[in-house]
Design a protein around this motif. Structure first.
Motif, PDB file in Angstrom:
ATOM      1  N   ALA A 117       0.815  -1.145   0.029  1.00 56.51           N
ATOM      2  CA  ALA A 117      -0.186   0.046   0.224  1.00 56.51           C
ATOM      3  C   ALA A 117       1.633   0.569  -0.117  1.00 56.51           C
ATOM      4  O   ALA A 117       1.957   0.639   0.958  1.00 56.51           O
ATOM      5  N   PRO A 118       0.506   2.515  -0.348  1.00 59.39           N
ATOM      6  CA  PRO A 118       1.250   3.559  -0.517  1.00 59.39           C
ATOM      7  C   PRO A 118       2.003   4.162   0.737  1.00 59.39           C
ATOM      8  O   PRO A 118       3.217   4.520   0.704  1.00 59.39           O
ATOM      9  N   ALA A 119       1.203   4.404   2.004  1.00 65.38           N
ATOM     10  CA  ALA A 119       1.410   4.918   2.813  1.00 65.38           C
ATOM     11  C   ALA A 119       2.635   3.149   3.555  1.00 65.38           C
ATOM     12  O   ALA A 119       3.413   3.497   4.820  1.00 65.38           O
ATOM     13  N   GLU A 120       3.003   2.526   3.470  1.00 65.87           N
ATOM     14  CA  GLU A 120       3.358   1.191   3.516  1.00 65.87           C
ATOM     15  C   GLU A 120       4.410   1.160   2.418  1.00 65.87           C
ATOM     16  O   GLU A 120       5.257   0.165   2.864  1.00 65.87           O
ATOM     17  N   ARG A 121       5.041   1.741   1.763  1.00 70.08           N
ATOM     18  CA  ARG A 121       5.866   1.568  -0.146  1.00 70.08           C
ATOM     19  C   ARG A 121       6.953   0.901   1.285  1.00 70.08           C
ATOM     20  O   ARG A 121       8.105   0.778   1.270  1.00 70.08           O
ATOM     21  N   GLY A 122       7.644   2.625   2.367  1.00 69.83           N
ATOM     22  CA  GLY A 122       8.760   2.608   2.497  1.00 69.83           C
ATOM     23  C   GLY A 122       9.230   1.574   3.234  1.00 69.83           C
ATOM     24  O   GLY A 122      10.516   1.178   4.238  1.00 69.83           O
ATOM     25  N   ARG A 123       8.374   1.151   4.163  1.00 64.70           N
ATOM     26  CA  ARG A 123       8.602  -0.160   5.068  1.00 64.70           C
ATOM     27  C   ARG A 123       8.630  -1.215   3.892  1.00 64.70           C
ATOM     28  O   ARG A 123       9.812  -1.938   4.776  1.00 64.70           O
ATOM     29  N   ALA A 124       7.920  -0.991   3.758  1.00 63.10           N
ATOM     30  CA  ALA A 124       7.714  -3.238   2.576  1.00 63.10           C
ATOM     31  C   ALA A 124       9.178  -2.550   1.833  1.00 63.10           C
ATOM     32  O   ALA A 124      10.189  -3.644   1.904  1.00 63.10           O
ATOM     33  N   VAL A 125       9.752  -1.467   1.752  1.00 65.99           N
ATOM     34  CA  VAL A 125      11.334  -1.053   0.042  1.00 65.99           C
ATOM     35  C   VAL A 125      12.130  -1.580   1.558  1.00 65.99           C
ATOM     36  O   VAL A 125      12.849  -2.382   1.730  1.00 65.99           O
ATOM     37  N   GLY A 126      11.748  -1.473   3.128  1.00 73.45           N
ATOM     38  CA  GLY A 126      12.756  -1.336   4.116  1.00 73.45           C
ATOM     39  C   GLY A 126      13.411  -2.626   4.634  1.00 73.45           C
ATOM     40  O   GLY A 126      14.032  -3.249   4.698  1.00 73.45           O
TER      41      GLY A 126
END
Length: 390
Positions: A117-126
């Motif tokens: 999801a857009p709001a979780e993209r940084g977390r997922a990439v991390g």
């Protein structure tokens, strides 16, 4: 699924970095001057750069599952050739192919960003990048240990078997992608990669930072094996590989940096991390005086570089949802150029000026990165959830 992505990324990227603690043994086996042996790392990065341009963009038009599994199978074949090569030229060609096919990592990262999801993209990439970091660091430890047991060739044969097993796992678990319905030709796809760079300043800035941070990264990790394996330290491959574990803090930073970027602190995270990268070269320069200071420098350097890397990717993935494979491909081309330049430059400088010269080179690259960031930081520092164009 995130864990499978992370494990697959870790194993794939390990194939690129496995050679770093083995350079002295490979130089002896092929009777190559140690000052020139960095070409092995450079050839891997050249192959990686070509793969980024010609393979990764395909993920925007064809089923990523098929692309990923095919690359994993071919990687296993290339690794087998490296482990059985009788001549230096054959080995260089095969290791370039290993780099070419290791770009499966970027297809996996783009896939993970698409599923999140857009709001979780940084977390997922991390989280996925954490797998990449662990793979990079464990590659040095595992390859050093395997080399002490069965020689450097054993490292590549074991990796070939593991990569083939990974291909089977991915074929079984990865979700199939629906066709995008686009009929864009391969040539148009490649040309659009250059159009993205021409039109997106954020991509150009973050790609330049990638070049600089990974030039510093490769400068340290490529040359480090030379003083540690030489008298008076004379460490074994396993002992040298243990330094990779010291940098495991970078894996922790990767997820944290992604969450900070999601909250709108990408630029600040970048500036603090670049300052830490520069400071890390002081304890690293103390290698011959204190191993513990070297360990401190390793932790700081890896933490800083991976934090910038995750921030970079989290920010560029907000630009064009339909072109994430091309975005990561273009960005990582600069990563590859920096890694190749650092690998070759560090061994040349080591032959001329020893370890102090390597540290001056790394610190100089770090200063350049910090100055470049300061000159371009006026870019918007808004939260990913708001800025996402999806």
């Amino acid at each position: 699924m995130t864990m499978i992505f992370a494990i697959a990324c870790g194993l794939s990227v390990a194939n690129i970095y496995a050679a770093q603690p083995l350079l002295d043994a490979m130089a002896r086996d092929f009777d190559v001057d140690p000052a020139s042996i960095g070409i092995i790392i450079s050839m891997t990065q050249v192959g990686y750069g070509l793969g980024l341009i010609f393979l990764v963009p395909l993920g925007d038009t064809i089923d990523r599952r098929k692309l990923i599994v095919s690359q994993a199978v071919l990687s296993a074949i290339a690794l087998t050739i490296v482990g059985t090569a009788s001549g230096f030229a054959v080995m260089l060609a095969a290791i370039a192919a290993v780099g070419l096919l290791a770009v499966v990592v970027q297809s996996l990262v783009a896939f993970a960003a698409t599923l999140a999801a857009p709001a979780e993209r940084g977390r997922a990439v991390g989280l996925v990048t954490s797998g990449v970091v662990i793979g990079i660091l464990m590659a040095r430890f595992a390859s050093g240990m395997l080399a002490d047991i069965g020689g450097w060739r054993c490292v590549y044969l074991v990796s070939a078997a593991m990569t083939l097993s990974m291909a089977v796992l991915l074929a079984w678990t990865l979700p199939r992608q629906r066709s995008s319905g686009k009929t864009e030709s391969y040539g148009d796809l490649l040309r659009s990669l250059f159009a993205l760079f021409a039109g997106e300043r954020l991509l150009r800035v973050r790609a330049t930072l990638a070049l600089l941070i990974f030039a510093a990264f490769s400068t340290f990790w490529t040359a480090m094996v030379l003083p540690l394996s030489a008298p008076p330290l004379s460490l074994s491959h396993t002992e040298i590989g243990l330094f990779g574990l010291a940098g495991m803090a970078g894996a922790v930073a990767a997820g944290g940096a992604g969450r900070l970027t999601d909250r709108g602190y990408g630029e600040r995270t970048t500036g603090l991390s670049l300052a830490l990268m520069l400071a890390a070269w002081l304890p690293i320069a103390m290698l011959h005086w204190s191993i513990w200071l070297l360990v401190l420098g390793v932790v700081a350097l890896d933490l800083a570089i991976q934090a910038v890397h995750v921030t970079n990717q989290s920010m560029i993935f907000t630009l064009h949802p339909e072109a994430r494979s091309r975005l990561v491909a273009g960005y990582m081309v600069f990563y590859s150029i920096g890694s190749a330049a650092g690998a070759s430059g560090s061994t040349i400088v080591y032959g001329i000026a020893g370890w102090p010269g390597v540290c001056i080179l790394g610190a100089g690259i770090s200063v350049t990165a910090l100055i470049f960031w300061a000159a371009t930081r006026q870019m918007s520092d808004c939260p990913i959830a708001v800025a996402d164009r999806a």
